[in-house]
Design a protein around this motif. Structure first.
Motif, short mmCIF file in Angstrom:
data_model
loop_
_atom_site.label_atom_id
_atom_site.label_comp_id
_atom_site.label_asym_id
_atom_site.label_seq_id
_atom_site.Cartn_x
_atom_site.Cartn_y
_atom_site.Cartn_z
N MET A 283 -23.58 -2.66 -10.77
CA MET A 283 -23.16 -2.68 -9.40
C MET A 283 -21.41 -1.95 -9.36
O MET A 283 -20.88 -2.82 -9.93
N ALA A 284 -21.28 -1.23 -8.60
CA ALA A 284 -19.63 -0.84 -8.66
C ALA A 284 -18.84 -1.93 -7.94
O ALA A 284 -19.29 -2.79 -7.27
N ARG A 285 -17.69 -2.07 -8.39
CA ARG A 285 -16.57 -2.82 -7.78
C ARG A 285 -15.77 -2.21 -6.97
O ARG A 285 -14.93 -1.36 -7.68
N TYR A 286 -15.41 -2.47 -5.72
CA TYR A 286 -14.51 -1.79 -5.09
C TYR A 286 -13.20 -2.43 -4.81
O TYR A 286 -13.47 -3.81 -4.62
N LYS A 287 -12.44 -1.81 -4.40
CA LYS A 287 -11.13 -2.43 -3.70
C LYS A 287 -11.35 -2.34 -2.17
O LYS A 287 -11.34 -1.17 -1.70
N VAL A 288 -11.30 -3.56 -1.66
CA VAL A 288 -11.53 -3.57 -0.16
C VAL A 288 -10.46 -4.29 0.48
O VAL A 288 -9.83 -5.17 -0.08
N ALA A 289 -9.75 -3.76 1.63
CA ALA A 289 -8.72 -4.22 2.34
C ALA A 289 -9.33 -4.39 3.73
O ALA A 289 -10.03 -3.56 4.52
N VAL A 290 -9.31 -5.76 4.00
CA VAL A 290 -9.84 -6.36 5.52
C VAL A 290 -8.52 -6.31 6.34
O VAL A 290 -7.60 -7.09 6.44
N VAL A 291 -8.70 -5.49 7.41
CA VAL A 291 -7.56 -5.34 8.45
C VAL A 291 -8.06 -6.26 9.72
O VAL A 291 -8.98 -5.63 10.48
N GLY A 292 -7.49 -7.35 9.92
CA GLY A 292 -7.98 -8.37 10.99
C GLY A 292 -8.98 -9.33 10.40
O GLY A 292 -9.98 -9.26 10.36
N SER A 293 -8.33 -10.40 9.95
CA SER A 293 -9.02 -11.47 9.06
C SER A 293 -9.23 -12.79 9.94
O SER A 293 -8.97 -13.78 9.61
N GLY A 294 -9.70 -12.32 11.31
CA GLY A 294 -10.35 -13.42 11.89
C GLY A 294 -11.74 -13.99 11.67
O GLY A 294 -12.15 -13.92 10.37
N ALA A 295 -12.51 -14.21 12.43
CA ALA A 295 -13.83 -15.15 12.49
C ALA A 295 -14.79 -13.80 11.46
O ALA A 295 -15.50 -14.19 10.56
N MET A 296 -14.60 -12.85 12.03
CA MET A 296 -15.62 -11.75 11.63
C MET A 296 -15.13 -11.20 10.28
O MET A 296 -15.95 -10.63 9.55
N GLY A 297 -13.91 -10.66 10.22
CA GLY A 297 -13.25 -9.97 9.36
C GLY A 297 -13.35 -10.79 8.09
O GLY A 297 -13.70 -10.30 6.77
N SER A 298 -12.90 -12.05 8.07
CA SER A 298 -12.87 -12.96 6.87
C SER A 298 -14.21 -13.37 6.41
O SER A 298 -14.40 -13.44 5.23
N TYR A 299 -15.22 -13.36 7.40
CA TYR A 299 -16.77 -13.66 6.92
C TYR A 299 -17.21 -12.50 6.25
O TYR A 299 -17.77 -12.71 4.89
N PHE A 300 -17.01 -11.23 6.45
CA PHE A 300 -17.52 -10.10 5.74
C PHE A 300 -16.73 -10.12 4.50
O PHE A 300 -17.10 -9.77 3.49
N GLY A 301 -15.36 -10.18 4.63
CA GLY A 301 -14.46 -10.10 3.27
C GLY A 301 -15.06 -11.14 2.34
O GLY A 301 -15.03 -10.68 1.19
N ALA A 302 -15.14 -12.17 2.68
CA ALA A 302 -15.78 -13.14 2.04
C ALA A 302 -16.83 -12.92 1.25
O ALA A 302 -17.24 -13.21 0.27
#
Length: 361
Positions: free
Chosen positions: A1-20
Motif C-alpha cells: 500500500m502506498a504511503r502518502y504525505k498528508v496535511a490536515v488543515v483544520g484539526s477539529g473533531a472531523m479533521g483530527s479524526y480522519f487524520g488520525a
C-alpha cells in the motif's frame, strides 16, 4: 500500500479524526491548528476514543502540529476540514502545501464548491506565472492535480485540543470538483482521480465512496444537515433525537426535507437534463432524490444518531459563528432562482440569521 504525505488543515473533531485514521494506516500526517496545542497536550499526544472502530493514540513524537502552514512540508494530499464560513481563508492556508501532483480534499458543509474553486483560481491568478505550482493550460486548475469535495457522515466532538470523541458514523464520500485539465469535475474526472481517492483510504477503518456527481452528493447531505441543524438552533439548542421524537418537530423536519429535495432535483435537472427513471438504469446522468433517500435518512436518525448536538448547535451554544451562508442561505438563493417555494426553510433561516445579529456571530 502506498504511503502518502498528508496535511490536515483544520484539526477539529472531523479533521483530527480522519487524520488520525490515516496515521493509523501508516501515512505521514501533519496537523494544522489555528492555535497550537499546549505543551502539556503536546507531550500527551493525540487521543481518539471510538466505541465502534477502536481507539487511537498518536504519541507526541509523531503528532506533528503546526499553527502556520508555511512551516509544513508540501503534501501529496491536503485534507481541508475548516468551517465553511472560513472558505475565503482556504487558498492562503493550503498554498504552501501544494505541488503540481497534490490533491486537495475539501470536507466542508454546505454548497461550497463553486465559491471554493473561484477562490482557488483567484489565488492562482494573483500568484501569477512565476509560481512554481502554476502549470495551467487555461482549461483547468493551475495549482494542483485536483480538488475534491468531501461529505462526511460522522458524529464526533473535540473535548480537548488533543482528545477527539467519536460517537457514530465513519463514512466519507467524495467527488471531483476540478482537475488540472478541467474546471468541471462532475463530467471530466478520470479513473485516475477516482482511484487516487480510494487508494488514500485503503487500509483505513474509514468507509469511503467515490461519487460521480458531486452536486448530487452535496444535496443528499443537505437533506439531513439543513433540517436538523436548523431546527435544533431555532429551538434553542436541542439534540437531534428530541426533534425526531416530537411529532410536530418531526413533521417540520420532513417538510423541510421535501423543500430541499425539490430544490435539489430542480437544480440537477437544470444542469444535466432529465433524470434517469426508476426502471431505466442507462437513461440520464443522475437519479432524483426521493422517498428512498428520505427513508434511509430517517432510519439513520432514529437508530444511529441518538442524543447528539449538531455542529451548528454547538457553535450556537458557545456563541461562535455558525455555518449559515453555505448550509442555509445558499439553498434559499438557489430555490429562488429556480422558482421552487421553500417557506419553511425560509422561516428557519430567518431565525438563525436573527440569532447571528442578536449575538454578533
Amino acid at each position: 500500500m502506498a504511503r502518502y504525505k498528508v496535511a490536515v488543515v483544520g484539526s477539529g473533531a472531523m479533521g483530527s479524526y480522519f487524520g488520525a485514521r490515516l496515521w493509523e494506516a501508516g501515512h505521514n500526517v501533519q496537523f494544522y491548528h489555528r492555535s497550537k496545542p499546549s505543551l502539556e497536550e503536546s507531550k500527551a499526544g493525540l487521543y481518539v476514543s471510538s466505541p465502534t472502530d477502536g481507539d487511537i493514540h498518536i504519541p507526541s513524537s509523531e503528532w506533528e502540529t503546526f499553527d502556520d502552514t508555511s512551516q509544513m512540508q508540501v503534501a501529496d494530499w491536503v485534507l481541508v476540514a475548516v468551517k465553511s464560513y472560513a472558505l475565503d481563508a482556504i487558498p492562503n492556508l493550503i498554498w504552501p502545501l501544494l505541488q503540481p501532483n497534490t490533491r486537495v480534499l475539501a470536507i466542508l458543509n454546505g454548497l461550497v464548491d463553486e465559491d471554493l474553486l473561484l477562490a482557488v483560481q483567484a489565488k492562482s491568478k494573483a500568484e501569477g506565472s512565476n509560481n512554481a505550482n502554476n502549470r495551467s493550460n487555461g482549461d483547468g486548475l493551475s495549482c494542483c492535480a485536483a480538488v475534491y469535495g468531501g461529505v462526511a457522515f460522522l458524529g464526533s466532538n473535540r473535548t480537548d485540543t488533543n482528545h477527539i470523541e467519536h460517537l457514530f458514523g465513519n463514512r466519507l464520500s467524495a467527488g471531483v470538483a476540478a482537475t488540472s485539465t478541467s474546471l468541471t469535475g462532475a463530467v471530466a474526472f478520470s479513473k485516475v482521480d477516482e482511484d487516487a481517492f480510494l487508494q488514500l483510504f485503503q487500509g483505513t477503518k474509514v468507509a469511503v465512496e467515490f461519487e460521480t456527481n458531486l452536486l448530487l452528493c452535496r444535496w443528499r447531505k443537505m437533506m439531513g444537515n439543513v433540517p436538523f441543524n436548523g431546527i435544533s438552533v431555532a429551538m434553542g439548542g436541542i439534540a437531534v433525537d428530541e426533534i425526531a421524537r416530537d411529532p410536530g418537530l418531526r413533521e417540520l423536519a420532513m417538510t423541510i426535507i421535501d423543500e430541499i429535495v425539490a430544490t435539489a432535483n430542480a437544480e440537477l435537472e437544470s444542469f444535466y437534463g432529465p433524470a434517469a427513471t426508476e426502471d431505466d438504469e442507462t437513461g440520464g446522468v443522475w437519479k432524483p432524490l426521493g422517498e428512498a433517500e428520505k427513508a434511509k435518512l430517517m432510519d439513520y436518525v432514529d437508530n444511529s444518531v441518538g442524543n447528539y448536538q449538531t455542529s451548528t448547535t454547538m457553535d450556537f451554544l458557545n456563541r461562535r459563528p455558525m455555518e449559515v451562508k453555505y448550509m442555509f442561505r445558499e439553498p434559499i438563493d438557489r430555490a429562488d432562482r429556480l422558482g421552487v417555494p421553500v417557506p419553511h426553510l425560509r422561516t428557519i433561516v430567518a431565525i438563525l440569521e436573527a440569532y447571528q445579529r442578536k449575538y454578533h456571530l
